[in-house]
Design a protein around this motif. Structure first.
Motif, PDB file in Angstrom:
ATOM      1  N   GLY A 166     -21.735   8.781  -7.055  1.00 53.22           N
ATOM      2  CA  GLY A 166     -20.891   7.819  -6.547  1.00 53.22           C
ATOM      3  C   GLY A 166     -20.102   8.585  -5.508  1.00 53.22           C
ATOM      4  N   THR A 167     -19.361   9.772  -5.546  1.00 54.19           N
ATOM      5  CA  THR A 167     -18.505  10.493  -4.525  1.00 54.19           C
ATOM      6  C   THR A 167     -19.461  10.362  -3.270  1.00 54.19           C
ATOM      7  N   ALA A 168     -20.457  10.933  -3.312  1.00 53.41           N
ATOM      8  CA  ALA A 168     -21.560  11.000  -2.010  1.00 53.41           C
ATOM      9  C   ALA A 168     -21.792   9.644  -1.350  1.00 53.41           C
ATOM     10  N   LEU A 169     -21.837   8.642  -2.339  1.00 59.82           N
ATOM     11  CA  LEU A 169     -22.076   7.269  -1.786  1.00 59.82           C
ATOM     12  C   LEU A 169     -21.120   6.947  -0.950  1.00 59.82           C
ATOM     13  N   VAL A 170     -19.924   6.813  -1.867  1.00 61.46           N
ATOM     14  CA  VAL A 170     -18.472   6.491  -1.108  1.00 61.46           C
ATOM     15  C   VAL A 170     -18.228   7.096   0.282  1.00 61.46           C
ATOM     16  N   LYS A 171     -18.521   8.571   0.080  1.00 63.79           N
ATOM     17  CA  LYS A 171     -18.261   9.176   1.428  1.00 63.79           C
ATOM     18  C   LYS A 171     -19.079   8.763   2.615  1.00 63.79           C
ATOM     19  N   LYS A 172     -20.468   8.274   2.467  1.00 61.31           N
ATOM     20  CA  LYS A 172     -21.148   7.715   3.364  1.00 61.31           C
ATOM     21  C   LYS A 172     -20.870   6.548   3.828  1.00 61.31           C
ATOM     22  N   LYS A 173     -20.582   5.596   2.907  1.00 57.80           N
ATOM     23  CA  LYS A 173     -20.667   4.324   3.204  1.00 57.80           C
ATOM     24  C   LYS A 173     -19.157   3.643   3.268  1.00 57.80           C
ATOM     25  N   VAL A 174     -18.073   4.277   2.920  1.00 59.86           N
ATOM     26  CA  VAL A 174     -16.996   3.572   2.780  1.00 59.86           C
ATOM     27  C   VAL A 174     -15.954   3.961   3.966  1.00 59.86           C
ATOM     28  N   LEU A 175     -15.724   3.040   4.746  1.00 59.36           N
ATOM     29  CA  LEU A 175     -14.794   3.495   5.985  1.00 59.36           C
ATOM     30  C   LEU A 175     -13.267   3.905   5.401  1.00 59.36           C
ATOM     31  N   GLN A 176     -12.751   2.743   4.445  1.00 59.73           N
ATOM     32  CA  GLN A 176     -11.344   3.285   3.921  1.00 59.73           C
ATOM     33  C   GLN A 176     -11.465   2.254   2.769  1.00 59.73           C
ATOM     34  N   LEU A 177     -10.215   3.040   1.854  1.00 60.77           N
ATOM     35  CA  LEU A 177      -9.959   2.183   0.715  1.00 60.77           C
ATOM     36  C   LEU A 177      -8.563   1.666   0.926  1.00 60.77           C
ATOM     37  N   VAL A 178      -8.343   0.584   0.707  1.00 62.74           N
ATOM     38  CA  VAL A 178      -7.025   0.062   0.784  1.00 62.74           C
ATOM     39  C   VAL A 178      -6.561  -0.422  -0.836  1.00 62.74           C
ATOM     40  N   VAL A 179      -5.415   0.094  -1.062  1.00 64.90           N
ATOM     41  CA  VAL A 179      -4.904   0.042  -2.445  1.00 64.90           C
ATOM     42  C   VAL A 179      -3.573  -0.778  -2.669  1.00 64.90           C
ATOM     43  N   MET A 180      -3.418  -1.773  -3.302  1.00 66.11           N
ATOM     44  CA  MET A 180      -2.112  -2.388  -3.496  1.00 66.11           C
ATOM     45  C   MET A 180      -1.517  -1.394  -4.555  1.00 66.11           C
ATOM     46  N   GLY A 181      -0.617  -0.516  -4.311  1.00 67.57           N
ATOM     47  CA  GLY A 181      -0.186   0.350  -5.562  1.00 67.57           C
ATOM     48  C   GLY A 181       0.774   1.389  -4.770  1.00 67.57           C
ATOM     49  N   THR A 182       1.386   1.902  -5.905  1.00 69.55           N
ATOM     50  CA  THR A 182       2.543   2.872  -5.532  1.00 69.55           C
ATOM     51  C   THR A 182       3.719   2.120  -5.073  1.00 69.55           C
ATOM     52  N   ALA A 183       4.800   2.933  -4.718  1.00 64.66           N
ATOM     53  CA  ALA A 183       6.106   2.349  -4.130  1.00 64.66           C
ATOM     54  C   ALA A 183       6.546   3.617  -3.374  1.00 64.66           C
ATOM     55  N   TYR A 184       6.999   3.278  -2.243  1.00 66.02           N
ATOM     56  CA  TYR A 184       7.495   4.286  -1.277  1.00 66.02           C
ATOM     57  C   TYR A 184       9.027   4.310  -1.414  1.00 66.02           C
ATOM     58  N   PRO A 185       9.863   5.220  -1.289  1.00 63.30           N
ATOM     59  CA  PRO A 185       9.292   6.594  -1.242  1.00 63.30           C
ATOM     60  C   PRO A 185       8.983   7.197  -2.679  1.00 63.30           C
ATOM     61  N   LYS A 186       9.380   6.147  -3.797  1.00 62.83           N
ATOM     62  CA  LYS A 186       8.953   6.659  -5.206  1.00 62.83           C
ATOM     63  C   LYS A 186       8.866   5.060  -6.244  1.00 62.83           C
ATOM     64  N   GLY A 187       8.391   5.226  -7.293  1.00 65.85           N
ATOM     65  CA  GLY A 187       8.432   4.098  -8.106  1.00 65.85           C
ATOM     66  C   GLY A 187       7.491   4.253  -9.390  1.00 65.85           C
ATOM     67  N   HIS A 188       7.615   3.105 -10.067  1.00 64.94           N
ATOM     68  CA  HIS A 188       6.533   3.185 -11.241  1.00 64.94           C
ATOM     69  C   HIS A 188       5.748   1.821 -11.270  1.00 64.94           C
ATOM     70  N   GLU A 189       4.799   1.661 -10.311  1.00 61.90           N
ATOM     71  CA  GLU A 189       4.290   0.242  -9.936  1.00 61.90           C
ATOM     72  C   GLU A 189       3.114   0.256 -11.021  1.00 61.90           C
ATOM     73  N   TRP A 190       3.030  -1.210 -11.247  1.00 61.00           N
ATOM     74  CA  TRP A 190       2.292  -1.936 -12.274  1.00 61.00           C
ATOM     75  C   TRP A 190       0.698  -1.445 -12.237  1.00 61.00           C
ATOM     76  N   ASN A 191       0.188  -1.506 -10.988  1.00 63.80           N
ATOM     77  CA  ASN A 191      -1.335  -1.174 -10.790  1.00 63.80           C
ATOM     78  C   ASN A 191      -1.514   0.179 -11.200  1.00 63.80           C
ATOM     79  N   ILE A 192      -0.474   1.180 -10.863  1.00 61.09           N
ATOM     80  CA  ILE A 192      -0.687   2.458 -11.226  1.00 61.09           C
ATOM     81  C   ILE A 192      -0.570   2.808 -12.640  1.00 61.09           C
TER      82      ILE A 192
END
Ligand SMILES: [Ca+2]
Ligand SMILES: [Ca+2]
Length: 320
Positions: free
Chosen positions: A165-191
């Motif tokens: 999986g990691t090698a496949l992602v490295k080869k094929k995936v340009l970027q991962l976009v995540v709705m998650g975290t909060a800036y500068p800090k938080g306790h966001e639901w998806n995480i």
């Protein structure tokens, strides 16, 4: 030689943030709990109509057989009944309840899945799609917990791909976009509902990760126009109609739509990118640490009324 390398590096960094060609997308969505997932899928369909995106597949990370048919029903509504839809077949117990606010309702609209039992395993679908795409050809956008992408990274070589999986992602995936975290800090639901997966992805994802934090979508309230500008069988309108968290004008925060919009359009004049990494605790709290690297967070730039209009125009647009 050195100059060429530098130029290539500059080109690749700018291509991450600013897109000109069709972006091939896999959407990973915890459809059914909050209505922004249904809105995000609608936005993605409109971007696909305009040639800005191609939807390679949609995957559903929850233990619920009504998610995949609901997604298939919305795809069918937008005239794309054959987009592959995968569903989670594992046994992970999420740290909070996922409600079926609208999946069973949408599953009554035309679709040919009827049940998640008829949908392929989501991690296998990820592997199948990635294996068939050109190198660095795919953008993954996760607008729910990161269970599936964490499991994808840890998947083994199989008949779908000789790469793990990691090698496949490295080869094929340009970027991962995540709705998650909060800036500068938080306790966001998806995480928070799946913190081990978020930690694993943050530490091991081999290509850039861009986080659209809690603060990005929370500021943009959308949805009210669904109730005056779309028919009653519009799946996004149905989803919004079930949500107990709408404001007095029938709007909801636009967390998932903003992540999808960034994944397809890049930053444009909507956002800039900050750089650092989100330190994630065992219980899913996060705090961003400033550092160099390939983890980023969105910083809002454009006005909220303008962002509302961009998203809502696509949320209410008719199917083609
Ligand atoms: Ca179908
Ligand atoms: Ca979501």
């Amino acid at each position: 030689m050195r100059l060429t390398f530098l130029l290539l590096l500059l080109i690749s960094v700018s291509s991450l943030a600013q897109r000109t060609k069709t972006v091939k997308i896999i959407l990973d969505t915890d459809f059914g709990n909050d209505c922004d997932d249904a809105a995000a899928l609608a936005v993605l369909h409109q971007l696909a109509y305009h040639g800005e995106a191609e939807i390679l597949g949609v995957v559903y990370p929850m233990n619920d057989d009504m998610g995949a048919p609901a997604i298939d029903a919305e795809n069918t509504y937008y005239g794309k009944p054959n987009i592959p839809v995968g569903t989670y077949k594992g046994t992970y117990e999420y740290k909070d309840k996922h409600n079926d606010l609208y999946n069973s309702k949408l599953a009554e609209l035309p679709n040919d899945l009827k049940s998640g039992k008829n949908a392929p395993d989501a991690v296998a679908l990820y592997r199948k799609i990635l294996a068939a795409q050109p190198d660095q050809g795919v953008t993954i956008v996760v607008v729910g917990p990161q269970r599936l992408v964490a499991d994808l990274l840890q998947s083994k070589a199989d008949s779908l791909s000789p790469l793990d999986g990691t090698a496949l992602v490295k080869k094929k995936v340009l970027q991962l976009v995540v709705m998650g975290t909060a800036y500068p800090k938080g306790h966001e639901w998806n995480i928070r509902i799946c913190p081990d997966a978020a930690q694993y992805v943050e530490e091991h994802w081999p290509t850039p990760v861009v986080y659209s934090g809690l603060e990005i979508g929370i500021a943009i309230m959308t949805g009210e126009r669904l109730f005056t500008e779309t028919p009653e069988n519009n799946p996004v309108r149905i989803a919004f109609g079930t949500n107990p968290g709408l404001d007095a004008k029938k709007n909801r925060h636009s967390w998932d739509q903003t992540a999808v919009l960034y994944a397809v359009r890049g930053v444009r004049d909507y956002w800039t990118l900050g750089t650092g990494f989100p330190q994630i605790t065992e219980d899913g709290k996060n705090s961003w640490v400033v550092s160099k690297g390939n983890r980023h967070y969105l910083i809002a730039k454009k006005g909220i009324p303008e962002m509302k209009k961009i998203l809502e125009d696509m949320m209410v647009a008719a199917p083609k």
